[in-house]
Design a protein around this motif. Structure first.
Motif, PDB file in Angstrom:
ATOM      1  N   ARG A  41     -46.598   5.445   2.754  1.00  0.00           N
ATOM      2  CA  ARG A  41     -46.202   5.646   1.827  1.00  0.00           C
ATOM      3  C   ARG A  41     -46.454   5.693   0.615  1.00  0.00           C
ATOM      4  NH1 ARG A  41     -40.011   6.681   2.717  1.00  0.00           N
ATOM      5  NH2 ARG A  41     -39.254   7.614   0.492  1.00  0.00           N
ATOM      6  N   GLY A  42     -46.342   3.972   0.572  1.00  0.00           N
ATOM      7  CA  GLY A  42     -46.971   3.106  -0.907  1.00  0.00           C
ATOM      8  C   GLY A  42     -48.245   3.586  -1.163  1.00  0.00           C
ATOM      9  N   GLU A  46     -49.495   5.364  -4.417  1.00  0.00           N
ATOM     10  CA  GLU A  46     -50.494   4.361  -5.476  1.00  0.00           C
ATOM     11  C   GLU A  46     -52.135   5.163  -5.399  1.00  0.00           C
ATOM     12  OE1 GLU A  46     -51.210   0.065  -4.301  1.00  0.00           O
ATOM     13  OE2 GLU A  46     -52.915   0.975  -4.233  1.00  0.00           O
ATOM     14  N   HIS A  47     -52.446   6.208  -4.959  1.00  0.00           N
ATOM     15  CA  HIS A  47     -53.243   6.147  -4.710  1.00  0.00           C
ATOM     16  C   HIS A  47     -53.684   8.162  -5.960  1.00  0.00           C
ATOM     17  CE1 HIS A  47     -57.476   8.952  -3.511  1.00  0.00           C
ATOM     18  NE2 HIS A  47     -56.282   9.676  -2.958  1.00  0.00           N
ATOM     19  N   VAL A  66     -52.360  18.466 -11.818  1.00  0.00           N
ATOM     20  CA  VAL A  66     -53.267  18.334 -10.599  1.00  0.00           C
ATOM     21  C   VAL A  66     -52.068  18.282  -8.964  1.00  0.00           C
ATOM     22  CG1 VAL A  66     -54.025  15.989  -8.946  1.00  0.00           C
ATOM     23  CG2 VAL A  66     -54.573  16.369 -11.334  1.00  0.00           C
ATOM     24  N   VAL A  67     -52.436  18.987  -8.238  1.00  0.00           N
ATOM     25  CA  VAL A  67     -51.550  19.370  -6.548  1.00  0.00           C
ATOM     26  C   VAL A  67     -52.344  18.251  -5.747  1.00  0.00           C
ATOM     27  CG1 VAL A  67     -50.876  20.988  -5.534  1.00  0.00           C
ATOM     28  CG2 VAL A  67     -51.262  21.703  -7.399  1.00  0.00           C
ATOM     29  N   PHE A  68     -51.791  17.277  -5.648  1.00  0.00           N
ATOM     30  CA  PHE A  68     -51.444  16.299  -4.290  1.00  0.00           C
ATOM     31  C   PHE A  68     -51.052  17.133  -3.407  1.00  0.00           C
ATOM     32  CE2 PHE A  68     -50.987  11.677  -2.294  1.00  0.00           C
ATOM     33  CZ  PHE A  68     -52.643  11.511  -2.861  1.00  0.00           C
ATOM     34  N   GLY A  69     -51.903  16.486  -1.360  1.00  0.00           N
ATOM     35  CA  GLY A  69     -51.561  16.573  -0.443  1.00  0.00           C
ATOM     36  C   GLY A  69     -49.668  16.681  -0.485  1.00  0.00           C
ATOM     37  N   ASP A  70     -49.246  16.880   0.810  1.00  0.00           N
ATOM     38  CA  ASP A  70     -47.795  17.040   1.166  1.00  0.00           C
ATOM     39  C   ASP A  70     -46.748  16.815   2.394  1.00  0.00           C
ATOM     40  OD1 ASP A  70     -44.613  18.034  -0.204  1.00  0.00           O
ATOM     41  OD2 ASP A  70     -45.679  20.146   1.339  1.00  0.00           O
ATOM     42  N   GLY A  71     -46.149  16.349   2.568  1.00  0.00           N
ATOM     43  CA  GLY A  71     -45.703  15.997   4.317  1.00  0.00           C
ATOM     44  C   GLY A  71     -45.793  15.316   4.706  1.00  0.00           C
ATOM     45  N   ASN A  72     -46.037  14.311   6.517  1.00  0.00           N
ATOM     46  CA  ASN A  72     -45.445  13.942   6.984  1.00  0.00           C
ATOM     47  C   ASN A  72     -46.997  12.306   6.870  1.00  0.00           C
ATOM     48  OD1 ASN A  72     -45.141  12.147   8.697  1.00  0.00           O
ATOM     49  ND2 ASN A  72     -45.200  13.050  10.687  1.00  0.00           N
ATOM     50  N   GLU A 149     -57.780  10.432   0.131  1.00  0.00           N
ATOM     51  CA  GLU A 149     -56.291  10.390   1.559  1.00  0.00           C
ATOM     52  C   GLU A 149     -56.061  10.702   3.025  1.00  0.00           C
ATOM     53  OE1 GLU A 149     -55.965  14.407   0.112  1.00  0.00           O
ATOM     54  OE2 GLU A 149     -53.144  14.257   0.100  1.00  0.00           O
ATOM     55  N   LEU A 150     -57.197  10.956   3.639  1.00  0.00           N
ATOM     56  CA  LEU A 150     -57.625  11.305   4.705  1.00  0.00           C
ATOM     57  C   LEU A 150     -57.651   9.805   5.425  1.00  0.00           C
ATOM     58  CD1 LEU A 150     -59.792  13.745   4.761  1.00  0.00           C
ATOM     59  CD2 LEU A 150     -57.280  14.207   5.585  1.00  0.00           C
ATOM     60  N   ASP A 151     -58.484   8.883   4.530  1.00  0.00           N
ATOM     61  CA  ASP A 151     -58.622   7.669   5.281  1.00  0.00           C
ATOM     62  C   ASP A 151     -57.004   6.713   5.324  1.00  0.00           C
ATOM     63  OD1 ASP A 151     -61.181   7.660   5.283  1.00  0.00           O
ATOM     64  OD2 ASP A 151     -61.502   5.862   3.542  1.00  0.00           O
ATOM     65  N   ILE A 152     -56.531   7.217   4.131  1.00  0.00           N
ATOM     66  CA  ILE A 152     -54.757   6.272   4.422  1.00  0.00           C
ATOM     67  C   ILE A 152     -53.865   7.430   5.404  1.00  0.00           C
ATOM     68  CG2 ILE A 152     -52.785   6.652   3.488  1.00  0.00           C
ATOM     69  CD1 ILE A 152     -54.141   6.289   1.066  1.00  0.00           C
TER      70      ILE A 152
END
Ligand code: SF4
Length: 226
Positions: A41-42, A46-47, A66-72, A149-152
């Motif tokens: 989450r952090g 931060e990203h 800016v529309v960031f990703g959303d969800g689990n 985002e995908l790396d995290i």
């Protein structure tokens, strides 16, 4: 950042307490190393904060936000679309319009999951004017944000919704009608697979392709081991 501001930012990027349920805590076991739920989450927060005022490409001029990703962030699958549309640009969340509703239905009916249990994002984080396709230049400017985002998250499968998403992630031209339902290696992580299918907006325009999309979702379900 204060507690109030942090809570607001978490809400913007779609987090809620669902990540603390047993089911998703179990998912934590798949995460390599010693990351905890709080860590992911952090890291995502931060990203997001690092580029929410980005002006790297022309799309910043016409966006609302800016529309960031959303969800689990512990989802075994990340759905990746093209770019935010009008509804997404206004609400600051991906796939909230008609195409999003269709996708939610398939996630529920075929995967047996709620939208909140998976993670959804786009290759371009800002809305192209008039809902045109993002250009290759815009996609490559934005790609480092998606990659991080995908790396995290490091899901088992990245499900590309449409050719633009697939091309952005694989870095090459492709025909979605020929390659849909197929997997490919993710060039940046050998543990992650890329799976290709149609964009939900395409199905809304071509309802006869609904059966093929459903078939692809069944394959995806097997791939992620549900
Ligand atoms: S689309 Fe991506 S690279 Fe372009 S301005 Fe938005 S966040 Fe920045």
């Amino acid at each position: 950042m204060g507690a109030k501001e942090t809570a607001k930012a978490l809400e913007v990027i779609g987090f809620d307490e669902i990540y603390l349920t047993k089911r998703l805590t179990d998912g934590n076991k798949r995460i390599p190393g010693d990351r905890t739920i709080q860590d992911k989450r952090g890291l995502l927060l931060e990203h997001f904060n690092s580029f929410k005022d980005c002006t790297k490409c022309e799309l910043h001029k016409s966006r609302t936000q800016v529309v960031f990703g959303d969800g689990n962030p512990y989802s075994p699958v990340v759905f990746v679309g093209e770019a935010p549309g009008e509804d997404e640009d206004r609400q600051g969340r991906p796939f909230v319009g008609r195409a999003g509703k269709y996708l939610n239905t398939k996630i529920e009916e075929v995967l047996g999951l709620r939208r909140e249990e998976v993670y959804i994002t786009n290759v371009c984080k800002c809305r192209p004017p008039g809902n045109r396709k993002p250009t290759p230049l815009e996609i490559s400017a934005c790609f480092p944000y998606l990659k991080k985002e995908l790396d995290i998250i490091e899901p088992k499968v990245i499900c590309c919704l449409g050719a633009t998403a697939g091309e952005g992630i694989l870095g090459k031209k492709l025909s979605i009608t020929k390659l849909r339902g197929q997997t490919m290696p993710y060039p940046y992580n050998t543990k992650v697979l890329v799976f290709l299918t149609y964009h939900p907006a395409y199905i809304l325009r071509n309802p006869r392709a609904d059966g093929e999309f459903t078939e692809d979702m069944r394959k995806l379900k097997e791939l992620i081991g549900l």
